[in-house]
Design a protein around this motif. Structure first.
Motif, PDB file in Angstrom:
ATOM      1  N   ARG A 326      47.100-110.578   8.160  1.00 50.77           N
ATOM      2  CA  ARG A 326      47.135-109.217   8.722  1.00 50.77           C
ATOM      3  C   ARG A 326      48.296-108.417   8.135  1.00 50.77           C
ATOM      4  NH1 ARG A 326      48.771-105.804  13.129  1.00 50.77           N
ATOM      5  NH2 ARG A 326      47.152-104.209  13.318  1.00 50.77           N
ATOM      6  N   GLN A 355      47.506 -93.424  16.330  1.00 54.25           N
ATOM      7  CA  GLN A 355      46.332 -93.428  15.465  1.00 54.25           C
ATOM      8  C   GLN A 355      46.730 -93.500  13.993  1.00 54.25           C
ATOM      9  OE1 GLN A 355      43.182 -93.609  16.708  1.00 54.25           O
ATOM     10  NE2 GLN A 355      44.263 -93.814  18.667  1.00 54.25           N
ATOM     11  N   ASP A 356      47.750 -94.273  13.724  1.00 50.81           N
ATOM     12  CA  ASP A 356      48.240 -94.380  12.353  1.00 50.81           C
ATOM     13  C   ASP A 356      47.087 -94.727  11.412  1.00 50.81           C
ATOM     14  OD1 ASP A 356      51.009 -94.944  10.713  1.00 50.81           O
ATOM     15  OD2 ASP A 356      49.387 -96.263  10.044  1.00 50.81           O
ATOM     16  N   PRO A 357      46.866 -93.901  10.378  1.00 51.47           N
ATOM     17  CA  PRO A 357      45.711 -94.140   9.498  1.00 51.47           C
ATOM     18  C   PRO A 357      45.801 -95.441   8.704  1.00 51.47           C
ATOM     19  CG  PRO A 357      47.145 -92.406   8.624  1.00 51.47           C
ATOM     20  CD  PRO A 357      47.617 -92.689   9.999  1.00 51.47           C
ATOM     21  N   VAL A 359      47.170 -98.291   9.755  1.00 51.45           N
ATOM     22  CA  VAL A 359      46.795 -99.379  10.659  1.00 51.45           C
ATOM     23  C   VAL A 359      45.291 -99.401  10.867  1.00 51.45           C
ATOM     24  CG1 VAL A 359      47.082-100.335  12.977  1.00 51.45           C
ATOM     25  CG2 VAL A 359      49.052 -99.352  11.784  1.00 51.45           C
ATOM     26  N   ARG A 360      44.676 -98.223  11.052  1.00 46.09           N
ATOM     27  CA  ARG A 360      43.226 -98.178  11.244  1.00 46.09           C
ATOM     28  C   ARG A 360      42.498 -98.690  10.001  1.00 46.09           C
ATOM     29  NH1 ARG A 360      41.123 -93.625  11.327  1.00 46.09           N
ATOM     30  NH2 ARG A 360      42.879 -92.192  11.080  1.00 46.09           N
ATOM     31  N   LEU A 361      42.983 -98.322   8.807  1.00 50.06           N
ATOM     32  CA  LEU A 361      42.367 -98.779   7.570  1.00 50.06           C
ATOM     33  C   LEU A 361      42.461-100.289   7.429  1.00 50.06           C
ATOM     34  CD1 LEU A 361      41.097 -98.130   4.789  1.00 50.06           C
ATOM     35  CD2 LEU A 361      43.416 -97.791   3.916  1.00 50.06           C
ATOM     36  N   ASP A 363      42.714-102.470   9.762  1.00 50.49           N
ATOM     37  CA  ASP A 363      42.008-103.208  10.810  1.00 50.49           C
ATOM     38  C   ASP A 363      40.506-102.977  10.807  1.00 50.49           C
ATOM     39  OD1 ASP A 363      44.323-104.344  11.648  1.00 50.49           O
ATOM     40  OD2 ASP A 363      44.688-102.931  13.283  1.00 50.49           O
ATOM     41  N   GLU A 364      39.976-102.248   9.825  1.00 49.59           N
ATOM     42  CA  GLU A 364      38.526-102.105   9.727  1.00 49.59           C
ATOM     43  C   GLU A 364      37.896-103.482   9.560  1.00 49.59           C
ATOM     44  OE1 GLU A 364      37.236 -99.483   6.716  1.00 49.59           O
ATOM     45  OE2 GLU A 364      38.122 -97.700   7.620  1.00 49.59           O
ATOM     46  N   HIS A 381      37.495-100.009  -0.383  1.00 51.79           N
ATOM     47  CA  HIS A 381      37.961 -98.666  -0.049  1.00 51.79           C
ATOM     48  C   HIS A 381      38.238 -97.836  -1.291  1.00 51.79           C
ATOM     49  CE1 HIS A 381      38.184 -99.753   4.158  1.00 51.79           C
ATOM     50  NE2 HIS A 381      38.721-100.872   3.786  1.00 51.79           N
TER      51      HIS A 381
END
Length: 383
Positions: A326, A355-357, A359-361, A363-364, A381
């Motif tokens: 991770r 909503q840090d982008p 972190v979201r990227l 964790d997809e 990506h």
């Protein structure tokens, strides 16, 4: 000591060194085995550091005097004070002989007689020892150092046959030391990138797994900087791969210099144009500062187009980090964003709110297996 007893002592020394798993264990086994074999009360193993002109003590075993440590940080003696390690050996070899051991006593030289060495005599008296036998250790045809075994005042003085036996023990010790050095060199090569001299991906994986375990157990901060060297393909295509290799070497040096800003950081080349810094313990801000300096220095390099740099640290709000995978995904996602935006500074995961982008990227959900995770994650990506 009879021949059978001495043979058994040689076998015991060889077995003890063969069982050693590190240089320190090898040194300790050599000194301890020789001390027992010669009926000494104390033994030391020293290495001749030619570039510094000194004998440095690696280990002291047995009855140590005040101030003598088992593994001293810096117990060393100028070689000119013990010139026999060089002059005596040279004279013996020049005359066609083999390097042999000799005996010193608190009263002066005895069997072997390389010459009166008042420093050794003074040291014997100062530490309450009556005599010592000194045996050169020779590796690859060169004097490597010495094995030193002493007895206390009042004990029988070493004799000529003791010195001869010490020569045999030193040869056995030399073989064990050589074997350990070969194994450690092989281990070093297995964890080193051959082009840059930095750590390689295997070393990073091993260190990162240990670091994440410490983070889970003790809350230690673990930070990872992942970076891509921009412009390597262009340099390879226009100037040739030899020039591209020089660019990689140059950037490796820059990475090492910036990594030195963070105590204990591991600088590594993951492969191709991918590099990383791994820091365990220092705060996230210190690692980000080093990454910022890396970006500045890379931008000033004559070749290439700077570096795309991403940072992920357990010291930032990135959520739980149960595995090395991770943290790698987070740093890789930050690096991907830095590359896409042609950012001149590092992108840091977790520093843009809930909503840090990055972190979201990171964790997809992944639809693929773990093998080759970083490459496939990058590819999913890519535009």
């Amino acid at each position: 000591m009879g021949e059978d007893s001495r043979l058994a002592a040689v076998v015991a020394l060889a077995q003890g060194m063969a069982a050693a798993r590190s240089s320190r264990e090898t040194w300790c086994a050599a000194a301890t085995g020789a001390c027992r074999a010669l009926g000494g009360s104390f033994a030391a193993l020293s290495v001749w550091e030619r570039d510094l002109g000194r004998l440095r003590v690696l280990v002291n075993v047995g009855e140590r005097a005040e101030g003598e440590e088992e593994f001293p940080d810096d117990e060393s003696y100028p070689v000119h004070q013990f010139a026999e390690i060089t002059e005596f050996l040279h004279e013996r070899w020049a005359g066609g002989g083999e390097p042999g051991a000799w005996v010193e006593t608190a009263e002066g030289p005895a069997a072997g007689r390389p010459g009166y060495v008042h420093q050794r005599v003074a040291a014997l008296r100062r530490r309450g020892r009556g005599c010592c036998v000194v045996a050169p250790i020779v590796l690859h045809g060169r004097a490597w150092g010495e094995l030193y075994v002493a007895r206390p005042v009042g004990a029988p003085v070493f004799e000529r046959d003791d010195a001869d036996f010490a020569t045999v023990l030193a040869a056995v010790a030399a073989a064990g030391i050589a074997q350990t050095e070969r194994l450690e060199e092989a281990k070093r090569l297995a964890y080193t990138d051959s082009l840059t001299g930095l750590a390689n991906r295997r070393a990073v994986d091993a260190r990162l797994d240990e670091a994440i375990e410490r983070h889970r157990r003790d809350g230690v901060v673990v930070s990872l900087v992942v970076c891509d060297l921009n412009g390597l393909k262009r340099v390879n295509d226009t100037c040739g791969h030899a020039v591209g290799d020089r660019l990689l070497e140059r950037f490796g040096t820059v990475l090492s210099l910036c990594g030195a800003m963070v105590p204990g950081a591991l600088a590594a080349r993951l492969g191709g144009d991918e590099f990383c810094l791994l820091a365990v313990g220092p705060p996230a801000d210190a690692v980000v500062e080093a990454a910022e300096e890396l970006c500045r220095r890379a931008a000033r390099m004559e070749m290439g187009d700077g570096v795309a740099c991403g940072v992920a640290s357990t010291g930032d709000p990135i959520g739980p980090v149960p595995s090395a995978r991770r943290l790698f995904r987070l740093a890789d996602a930050a690096q991907y964003r830095a590359k896409a935006e042609r950012a001149a500074r590092p992108v840091v995961a977790g520093r843009e709110g809930p909503q840090d982008p990055v972190v979201r990227l990171a964790d997809e959900p992944s639809r693929e297996g773990d093998d080759g995770e970083r490459r496939r994650f990058r590819g999913r990506h890519s535009p």
